[in-house]
Each structure stands twice: as structure tokens, then as C-alpha cells.
Design a protein around this motif. Sequence first.
Motif, short mmCIF file in Angstrom:
data_model
loop_
_atom_site.label_atom_id
_atom_site.label_comp_id
_atom_site.label_asym_id
_atom_site.label_seq_id
_atom_site.Cartn_x
_atom_site.Cartn_y
_atom_site.Cartn_z
N GLY A 275 0.85 -1.18 0.04
CA GLY A 275 0.04 0.11 0.09
C GLY A 275 0.86 1.15 0.03
N SER A 276 1.71 1.29 0.82
CA SER A 276 2.91 2.44 0.89
C SER A 276 3.49 2.82 -0.46
N GLU A 277 4.06 1.54 -0.91
CA GLU A 277 4.59 1.52 -2.38
C GLU A 277 3.82 2.17 -3.40
N ILE A 278 2.43 1.82 -3.48
CA ILE A 278 1.78 2.22 -4.52
C ILE A 278 1.48 3.80 -4.08
N GLY A 279 1.20 4.13 -2.74
CA GLY A 279 0.94 5.57 -2.61
C GLY A 279 1.97 6.41 -2.84
N LEU A 280 3.32 5.95 -2.62
CA LEU A 280 4.43 6.63 -2.95
C LEU A 280 4.73 7.01 -4.36
N ARG A 281 4.00 6.01 -5.34
CA ARG A 281 4.67 5.88 -6.75
C ARG A 281 4.28 7.38 -7.37
N ARG A 282 2.71 7.53 -7.10
CA ARG A 282 2.33 8.83 -7.89
C ARG A 282 3.04 9.94 -7.58
N TYR A 283 3.44 9.99 -6.16
CA TYR A 283 3.95 11.53 -5.80
C TYR A 283 5.38 11.53 -6.03
N LEU A 284 6.28 10.55 -5.65
CA LEU A 284 7.58 10.81 -5.88
C LEU A 284 7.87 9.96 -7.25
N THR A 285 8.11 10.87 -8.11
CA THR A 285 8.77 10.25 -9.24
C THR A 285 9.96 10.94 -9.38
#
Lengths: 286, 228
Positions: A275-285
Motif C-alpha cells: 500500500g505504501s509503495e503504491i501510495g508513494l509511486r504517484r507522488y515521488l517520481t
Amino acid sequence: MLADAAAGLRRNGLMAAAATTTMALALLVAGGGFVVSANLAHLAGTLEAQVEVVGFFRRDVPPAAQERVLAQTVALGGTSAATLVTRAEALRRLQQTYRSMASVPAVLPGNPLPDSIEVRVADPRRIREVAEALRAMEGVEDVVYGAAVVDRVIALTRAVRVAGLVATALLVGCALVIIVNTIRLAVAARRQEIEIMALVGASPGFVRGPFLVEGLLQGAAAALAATVALTAAYLVLAARAAASLPFLPVLAPGAVLPAALAVLWSLGLVVGLGGSEIGLRRYLTA
Amino acid sequence: MIHFDGVGKRYPTGVAALSQVTVRIDPGEFVFLVGPTGSGKSTFLKLIQAIERPTTGRVVVDGDDVGALPAAAVPRLRRRLGVVFQEFKLLPDRTVADNVAFALRVTGTDPVEIGPRVQWALETVGMAPRADDLPARLSGGEQQRVCLARAIVTRPRVVLADEPTGNLDPEAAWEIVQLLARINLRGTTVLVSTHNPTLVDILRRRVIELCAGRIVRDEARGLYQATR
Ligand SMILES: Nc1ncnc2c1ncn2[C@@H]1O[C@H](COP(=O)(O)OP(=O)(O)O)[C@@H](O)[C@H]1O
Ligand SMILES: [Mg+2]
């Protein structure tokens, strides 16, 4: 890093609580489903091992005729044991199993149970054949054997597994969505911080670490709550089943809980981290 | 130290922010980057930090070919650069000292080194007495000095400042530029984009002028406006 993660959880307290609760529920359903289906599988196995055919005699069949049936049955071959059970013996057994039936003789005018013949079949695959032969014999009114019950229990096991998996998948899906959003909120709340980290050259692991730990903590908290609930529920229910349904082969807590908890914890940690991995993916590019 | 070789930058929107930019900035130089809004100054600075990558040509910073730098190597490049922004980008919920320490903490600096280095950076910009204040209690000029402290606390080879005086009154702007000049005196390469003619004209340093993404002037001791 742990402190950062804890601070993040505090900031989004309500969201984190919702995520953890949903997750705990999902894990409880997963663990519960595992425990129940393990018990049903155990029950099916136990029943299968007791491949016994019981033939009930009509009430007017004299002992001599019963002895003939016994002899014919043994002559069939494939049986490992065959015994006649009188109606008196049957009642005694019943009273032993069910304490509440101790007073039956006083209530009923006579013994309502029939005489019977119990046949143990050496090879479970021959059980139907033996049952049919017995049913055709003189004086035998009805025949019951375990296979039908075993089939039903196996079907039930499958149903419980499917239902458990579907319910778990749905709840895990909900938990995942909430965890992803919790992490997104946490990322949004710390956007400036993350931007500066990136600009001064913090390694991606350093930036992502606290969020991954945050997700992992949520998964672990949910797993802990589910562990407590499942363990308590199983101990209570197993004890109660042992007291009121003594013939039911309930698995000992030590035999089923460790595996169930292992499933539950892996699921919790994987979903938290994922869940955190997916949550991070959008913002932290960057 | 910084070498642009035929650099072009076209954003995905199709805007050509830089074209055919070739320039060399040596270690220890102090350079003003001037030009109207939209001329490509920020893009120039972003290319140096690998925030953007060139679409054509090569950008070499401290020996690294930035355009070809793998993502994993970017943090190492950025640790050698100190950056200052027009809008400060200080964390509002942390003290001055914590804001400066932040740059060290997140780059894995030995914790025992952090205290003395923060103290040194704050003293350099004259903000040591305000170490425990929150940014909101500081004036714009003071906030920008804290930013500068955060930029130099990691002892970078290069300091990049994108319109650092854009939000400041003339007096505060002058202080910041003087501080940048003093940091440059210690050997740090300094690159400042600005709209402020007075500062450029008083300091008389190298001036690179961009217009529509091209270098239209590069003078060793230039003024803000070209002299004809
Ligand atoms: N991220 C971006 N995406 C698309 N176009 C951009 C982006 N950043 C800058 N530009 C465009 O590139 C040109 C140069 O911008 P910039 O480098 O910010 O100039 P300056 O800092 O001199 O004002 C402008 O036309 C601007 O609109
Ligand atoms: Mg700009």
C-alpha cells in the motif's frame, strides 16, 4: 526513521485508524477462514479414516438372523471388522457421548434404537460396494456409511475456502485503498520536506523509508489486533466445542493457529508495504 | 566545474527553453545569470541539478555527464550543490537550526558532525542568535540567510541561487548578495540568476545573459545591461 513514521501516523490519525481497522478485519476473516477450513479438512480426513458401514436391522429380526447377516458380511471380504451392536449397547454409547441423554430411559417407554451391525472396511474405495451388499441382505432395513458425509464435509470445506478467500480479497482490497490514501495524505502533508530532501541529495531510500515503515506499522498493528482476536476466539470456541460436541474432531490451537497467524502476518505486512509503495509511486517520481 | 556543450532543452509541451547553449564556468567563479522572465534561467539551473535533462548537447557538472547520469547517481551529484530559492522553501514547523540541520540529516551525515556544522553555517550568515526561532518569526531577508546557511552547510562545490533576492527589499537583497560573494571568496563556485540590475552593476562580476533560450552575452566584468 521510526520516529518519522510514527509522526506521520499521528498526523493522519483518523485515516490511519480506519486503514488499520479495515486491515485487521480483513486479516481476521483471512485467519478465521483458514482456521475453519483447516478444521473441516481435518474433519473430512477423520471421517474418511473411520470408514464404517452401519446396517440397521428391522425391529423384528431375531439374533439368529442377525448372526447370519454377520457371517455373510464377513464372507464378502474386504472388511477388517464386523460386529453386532444390540439396541441396549447403542443406547449406552449414546448416553456416554451425550450427558443430557442420561435420563432418556426414564422419559421414553422403551429403547427407540434399533439393533445394528457395524462393519469396518479395510479399503475406503470398497465402502460403497459393501454398503450395497449389506442393504440387500435379509432383515437389514437401512444402511448408512461415512462416504456421503465425507463428501458433504469436503464440499463444505471448499465452500468455506472460497467464501473466505472472496471475503478476504474484498476486505484486503478495501484496506489497500485506505492504506494507499493514508500514505498519499502523509506524502502530501510532507511534500515540501520531500522536495527539499530530493534537492539536497537525500537518497530515494531515505525519502521513502519513513513512508514504507508507516505502511508496515499499519500492517503490523492490524496483524497484532487480528492475532489477539483470532487466538482468543479460537481458544474459547475450541473449548466450548470440546465440551458440547465431543465427537467433533476439533484441531488443537497449537496445531492450527501458528499456520493461520503466519498467513495473517505475511498478508498484513505485504499489504502494508504494498500500500505504501503504491501510495508513494504517484507522488515521488523525481 | 560546469560545462554546457551545445545544450538544448525542449519541454514535453514543445517549449524550447534553451537552444545551442555552450558555456564553461570554472571552479571559484561568481556568475550572474540575467535575462527576462521566460528566457531560460531556471531551466539552466535545473539542468545543472539534473532536475531536468538536456534534450540535445551535454551538461557536465564536476566531472559528471548529467544527461547520462543514472537516477541512482543523482543524489550524489546534488550533495555537491547548494541551492537557494526565491521562495526560501524553509520548513515552517522546524526551527532555524533544524532547517539547516535538515540538509545534513537527510544526506546521512554523521550525527556528531551536525551540531558544529550547523553552528558554523549560521554564524557565516549571521543567524546564529536566531537558531531556535521558527521561520515565521523572521523577516524575508533573515529567512533567505537561513536558506543560504542550509545551502552551504553541506560544504558544496557550487552554490546555485535562482532569483534569491526576488522577494526581498533592496537592503536585504544586498546583504544576500554580499554573503554569496563572501562564500565565493572561500573558493565555492556561485551561480546567481537575478532580475536586479543594481546588484549586478555594483558587483561587476561575470554576466551571462540569456534571451529566448540563447546566450546573447557573456562578459567577464559585466553590467546588467549590455553597453554598446
Ligand atoms: N516544467 C516546464 N514545462 C514546460 N515548460 C516549461 C517548464 N519550465 C519552464 N518552461 C518554459 O520554458 C521557458 C523558460 O522558462 P524558465 O527556465 O523558467 O525561465 P526563467 O527562469 O528565465 O523565467 C518558458 O517559456 C517557460 O514557460
Ligand atoms: Mg525562473
